[in-house]
Design a protein around this motif. Structure first.
Motif, PDB file in Angstrom:
ATOM      1  N   CYS A   1       0.996  -6.375   8.492  1.00  0.00           N
ATOM      2  CA  CYS A   1       2.047  -6.342   7.469  1.00  0.00           C
ATOM      3  C   CYS A   1       1.596  -5.836   6.100  1.00  0.00           C
ATOM      4  N   ILE A   2       0.290  -5.718   5.864  1.00  0.00           N
ATOM      5  CA  ILE A   2      -0.185  -5.252   4.558  1.00  0.00           C
ATOM      6  C   ILE A   2      -0.683  -3.817   4.657  1.00  0.00           C
ATOM      7  N   LEU A   3      -1.651  -3.572   5.521  1.00  0.00           N
ATOM      8  CA  LEU A   3      -2.199  -2.225   5.668  1.00  0.00           C
ATOM      9  C   LEU A   3      -1.149  -1.203   6.115  1.00  0.00           C
ATOM     10  N   PRO A   4      -0.187  -1.572   6.991  1.00  0.00           N
ATOM     11  CA  PRO A   4       0.811  -0.563   7.394  1.00  0.00           C
ATOM     12  C   PRO A   4       1.928  -0.332   6.372  1.00  0.00           C
ATOM     13  N   GLN A   5       1.999  -1.142   5.320  1.00  0.00           N
ATOM     14  CA  GLN A   5       3.095  -0.988   4.359  1.00  0.00           C
ATOM     15  C   GLN A   5       2.936   0.323   3.598  1.00  0.00           C
ATOM     16  N   PRO A   6       3.984   1.124   3.494  1.00  0.00           N
ATOM     17  CA  PRO A   6       3.901   2.370   2.723  1.00  0.00           C
ATOM     18  C   PRO A   6       3.578   2.080   1.255  1.00  0.00           C
ATOM     19  N   GLY A   7       2.683   2.864   0.693  1.00  0.00           N
ATOM     20  CA  GLY A   7       2.384   2.750  -0.726  1.00  0.00           C
ATOM     21  C   GLY A   7       1.570   1.540  -1.097  1.00  0.00           C
ATOM     22  N   VAL A   8       0.789   0.993  -0.166  1.00  0.00           N
ATOM     23  CA  VAL A   8      -0.055  -0.171  -0.441  1.00  0.00           C
ATOM     24  C   VAL A   8      -1.495   0.168  -0.047  1.00  0.00           C
ATOM     25  N   GLN A   9      -2.411  -0.014  -0.985  1.00  0.00           N
ATOM     26  CA  GLN A   9      -3.828   0.193  -0.712  1.00  0.00           C
ATOM     27  C   GLN A   9      -4.578  -1.105  -0.957  1.00  0.00           C
ATOM     28  N   VAL A  10      -5.367  -1.520   0.008  1.00  0.00           N
ATOM     29  CA  VAL A  10      -6.190  -2.719  -0.122  1.00  0.00           C
ATOM     30  C   VAL A  10      -7.529  -2.310  -0.735  1.00  0.00           C
ATOM     31  N   VAL A  11      -7.755  -2.718  -1.984  1.00  0.00           N
ATOM     32  CA  VAL A  11      -8.969  -2.304  -2.697  1.00  0.00           C
ATOM     33  C   VAL A  11     -10.020  -3.402  -2.728  1.00  0.00           C
ATOM     34  N   ALA A  12      -9.680  -4.602  -2.246  1.00  0.00           N
ATOM     35  CA  ALA A  12     -10.650  -5.690  -2.239  1.00  0.00           C
ATOM     36  C   ALA A  12     -10.294  -6.702  -1.164  1.00  0.00           C
ATOM     37  N   VAL A  13     -11.332  -7.270  -0.546  1.00  0.00           N
ATOM     38  CA  VAL A  13     -11.187  -8.316   0.463  1.00  0.00           C
ATOM     39  C   VAL A  13     -12.135  -9.447   0.090  1.00  0.00           C
ATOM     40  N   CYS A  14     -11.624 -10.687   0.146  1.00  0.00           N
ATOM     41  CA  CYS A  14     -12.425 -11.825  -0.285  1.00  0.00           C
ATOM     42  C   CYS A  14     -12.215 -13.006   0.654  1.00  0.00           C
ATOM     43  N   ASP A  15     -13.301 -13.697   0.958  1.00  0.00           N
ATOM     44  CA  ASP A  15     -13.255 -14.961   1.681  1.00  0.00           C
ATOM     45  C   ASP A  15     -14.572 -15.673   1.408  1.00  0.00           C
ATOM     46  N   ARG A  16     -14.570 -16.983   1.480  1.00  0.00           N
ATOM     47  CA  ARG A  16     -15.800 -17.732   1.221  1.00  0.00           C
ATOM     48  C   ARG A  16     -16.831 -17.535   2.331  1.00  0.00           C
TER      49      ARG A  16
END
Length: 403
Positions: A23-38
């Motif tokens: 639901c995030i990566l396939p959304q048009p016009g959305v770029q994931v520039v950071a990923v975080c988890d402990r």
């Protein structure tokens, strides 16, 4: 208007992984520039997902504070454990980033006020990602209510009725936060799936508000029996006493005179249901048998209603919500029957357009506060507890919610 929004995903457990991939990566016009988890392995998994989707290498970190000063970052999606939602949201709002938080209950009323005051002090938007507000049935019923089909609404019910025994019992092994919540807390710990759609039907925070609640919890027996069966009587978890009652019932009184009944039922064997139920002076909707009963039309079936079960589909042509009319033509995507896609799309559109979040900080505070308030009521044997007005009087003039 921004053509592309650059977002950070914080929290890469099962929910974070699912949303990122579907639901995030396939959304048009959305770029994931950071990923975080402990956890380092989860960070790596998130980075791999981003790269597999054909996007550039994102920043990878186990410390969300490294993301607060990223100038290119437009928005943060907080998909972490319940206890961290509000603190993280406040930090990102202070950093001027649009913020979205996954659902869950608050640990204190003070935390809810903190969320509201941070928004008001910074002017930064915060949205609660309550996907059920975008459910097909929920939006059709909202459309029916607004067209007067059920008359004046008097009472609503909802539930989170979901067998989570395996998830809770194996929470330590799977690094899932529910285990320790069920061990130490007792209340309506997951109120927003059922309450969100009801709040929209009753115009909560938008012409109406919740005034008070009472909550009662049953004994806790289901988890213990499950643990003894699955892990054996000598396992340490089998010898623990879980505070969380198997069934918690919460009744809410509203300023408009309506009542709401919420039921949490997650540690006994059962079929899944959100038990969405809307009842007014002209008729009612019942989710569990997907039926609509209208006065003057269905009265002859009041003692043989099984013959009319699943009749709600007969009303689709006339009352399907416009959001779903368009969505069905586009093609339903993502998890939870398409609700996840719609709620995230609504958030990303608000970021792109620089507009207020559709399910805003006042909704988040009011709905999440039910957890902390129900704990108080349960602890006092079902005593009434006041629900704060997080809008500070603005509820009398705020416009009704539109998806």
């Amino acid at each position: 208007m921004k053509e592309t929004v650059k977002v950070a995903v914080i929290g890469m457990g099962n929910r974070g992984q699912s949303l990122l991939k579907h639901c995030i990566l396939p959304q048009p016009g959305v770029q994931v520039v950071a990923v975080c988890d402990r956890y380092e392995d989860r960070v790596k998994l998130g980075v791999d997902m981003v790269l597999e989707a054909g996007q550039p290498q994102p920043k990878a970190t186990q410390d969300y504070r490294e993301l607060l000063d990223m100038p290119e970052l437009d928005a943060a999606l907080i998909l972490t454990s319940w206890e961290s939602h509000i603190n993280l949201a406040c930090d990102f709002m202070r950093a001027g980033k649009y913020t979205a938080i996954e659902v869950g209950g608050a640990y204190s009323v003070d935390d809810c006020w903190k969320l509201v005051r941070t928004h008001e002090e910074t002017g930064t938007q915060c949205m609660i990602l309550e996907n059920c507000c975008y459910g097909r049935e929920e939006l059709m019923v909202l459309n029916m209510v607004r067209q007067g089909l059920f008359g004046e609404i008097v009472h609503c019910q909802g539930g989170y009725r979901h067998d989570l025994r395996q998830e809770v019992a194996f929470g330590r092994e799977n690094r899932h936060y529910r285990f320790y919540n069920y061990l130490t807390r007792n209340g309506e710990n997951y109120p927003t799936h059922e309450l969100g759609p009801i709040a929209n039907v009753l115009n909560i925070n938008r012409g109406n508000r919740m005034l008070s609640l009472v909550s009662m919890a049953s004994k806790s027996a289901g988890l213990h029996e499950y643990l003894v069966r699955e892990k054996g009587p000598d396992h340490d978890a089998s010898q623990m006493h879980f505070a969380q009652g198997d069934v918690v019932t919460t009744i809410i009184k509203c300023a408009g005179g309506e009542t709401i009944c919420l039921t949490l039922d997650t540690t006994l064997p059962r079929a899944y249901s959100r038990a969405f139920h809307v009842q007014g002076t002209k008729g009612m909707y019942m989710e569990d048998n997907n039926s609509i009963f209208l006065d003057g039309k269905d009265n002859a079936y009041d003692f043989k209603w099984r013959e009319k079960w699943d009749n709600a589909k007969e009303y689709r042509d006339q009352y399907e919500h416009p959001v779903w009319q368009s969505y069905l033509k586009e093609g339903v995507r993502g998890g939870h029957d398409g609700m996840d896609w719609l709620v995230l799309r609504a958030f990303f559109e608000s970021v792109k357009n620089g507009t207020p979040a559709p399910l805003d900080v006042y909704d988040a505070a009011a709905w999440m506060s039910i957890t902390a308030l129900s704990e108080q009521s349960v602890a006092m044997g079902g005593a009434p507890v006041a629900i704060p007005d997080f809008t500070n009087g603005q509820w009398t003039s705020r416009a009704p919610w539109e998806p």
